[in-house]
Write a protein that holds these residues in place. Structure first.
Motif, PDB file in Angstrom:
ATOM      1  N   THR A   2       0.890  -1.269   0.075  1.00  0.00           N
ATOM      2  CA  THR A   2      -0.088  -0.069   0.023  1.00  0.00           C
ATOM      3  C   THR A   2       0.792   1.246  -0.214  1.00  0.00           C
ATOM      4  OG1 THR A   2      -0.282   0.105   2.604  1.00  0.00           O
ATOM      5  CG2 THR A   2      -1.802  -1.159   1.432  1.00  0.00           C
ATOM      6  N   SER A   4       0.673   5.390   0.794  1.00  0.00           N
ATOM      7  CA  SER A   4       0.160   6.471   1.773  1.00  0.00           C
ATOM      8  C   SER A   4       0.623   7.935   1.382  1.00  0.00           C
ATOM      9  CB  SER A   4       0.234   6.434   3.151  1.00  0.00           C
ATOM     10  OG  SER A   4      -0.239   5.025   3.652  1.00  0.00           O
ATOM     11  N   ASN A  18      -4.773   6.267   1.982  1.00  0.00           N
ATOM     12  CA  ASN A  18      -4.154   4.908   1.821  1.00  0.00           C
ATOM     13  C   ASN A  18      -4.666   4.620   0.172  1.00  0.00           C
ATOM     14  OD1 ASN A  18      -2.843   4.840   4.219  1.00  0.00           O
ATOM     15  ND2 ASN A  18      -4.684   3.992   5.130  1.00  0.00           N
TER      16      ASN A  18
END
Length: 67
Positions: A2, A4, A18
Protein backbone atom coordinates in the motif's frame (compact mmCIF):
# COMPACT_ATOMS: atom_id res chain seq x y z
CA UNK A 1 1.70 -3.25 -0.94
CA UNK A 2 0.00 0.00 0.00
CA UNK A 3 0.92 3.61 -0.52
CA UNK A 4 0.03 6.48 1.77
CA UNK A 5 -0.01 10.23 1.59
CA UNK A 6 0.70 12.30 4.67
CA UNK A 7 0.92 16.01 5.30
CA UNK A 8 3.31 17.66 7.72
CA UNK A 9 1.97 20.72 9.50
CA UNK A 10 2.30 22.69 12.69
CA UNK A 11 0.57 19.91 14.64
CA UNK A 12 2.61 16.98 13.30
CA UNK A 13 2.05 14.33 10.65
CA UNK A 14 -1.50 13.91 9.36
CA UNK A 15 -2.53 10.89 7.27
CA UNK A 16 -4.46 11.88 4.14
CA UNK A 17 -5.20 8.52 2.56
CA UNK A 18 -4.11 5.00 1.65
CA UNK A 19 -4.02 3.66 -1.88
CA UNK A 20 -3.52 0.22 -3.41
CA UNK A 21 -1.85 1.45 -6.61
CA UNK A 22 1.13 3.73 -7.02
CA UNK A 23 -0.57 5.42 -9.97
CA UNK A 24 -3.57 6.49 -7.89
CA UNK A 25 -1.32 7.62 -5.02
CA UNK A 26 0.88 9.66 -7.37
CA UNK A 27 -2.17 11.36 -8.90
CA UNK A 28 -3.53 12.37 -5.49
CA UNK A 29 -0.04 13.49 -4.42
CA UNK A 30 0.28 15.68 -7.54
CA UNK A 31 -3.18 17.15 -6.96
CA UNK A 32 -2.36 18.03 -3.35
CA UNK A 33 0.91 19.67 -4.38
CA UNK A 34 -1.09 22.01 -6.64
CA UNK A 35 -4.01 22.58 -4.24
CA UNK A 36 -4.45 26.34 -3.61
CA UNK A 37 -5.62 25.79 -0.03
CA UNK A 38 -2.48 23.90 0.95
CA UNK A 39 -0.32 26.54 -0.73
CA UNK A 40 -2.08 29.46 1.01
CA UNK A 41 -2.72 27.89 4.42
CA UNK A 42 0.71 28.66 5.83
CA UNK A 43 0.66 25.94 8.48
CA UNK A 44 1.10 23.00 6.08
CA UNK A 45 4.82 22.50 5.59
CA UNK A 46 4.76 19.65 3.09
CA UNK A 47 3.22 16.50 1.72
CA UNK A 48 4.86 13.11 1.31
CA UNK A 49 4.15 9.90 -0.55
CA UNK A 50 5.25 6.76 1.30
CA UNK A 51 5.23 3.05 0.63
CA UNK A 52 4.22 0.84 3.54
CA UNK A 53 6.33 -2.20 4.29
CA UNK A 54 5.08 -5.51 5.70
CA UNK A 55 6.87 -4.68 8.96
CA UNK A 56 4.88 -1.48 9.42
CA UNK A 57 7.66 0.92 8.49
CA UNK A 58 7.27 3.40 5.66
CA UNK A 59 9.71 4.39 2.95
CA UNK A 60 9.38 7.89 1.52
CA UNK A 61 8.97 7.88 -2.26
CA UNK A 62 8.35 11.57 -2.83
CA UNK A 63 8.22 14.85 -0.91
CA UNK A 64 6.90 18.32 -1.73
CA UNK A 65 7.55 21.38 0.42
CA UNK A 66 5.11 24.30 0.53
CA UNK A 67 7.82 26.62 1.90
Amino acid sequence: MTFSIRTHDSWGVVPVGNFQSIEEARQVFADLCQDPWYKADGTVKGVELVQASPLGEAQRLDWFSFR
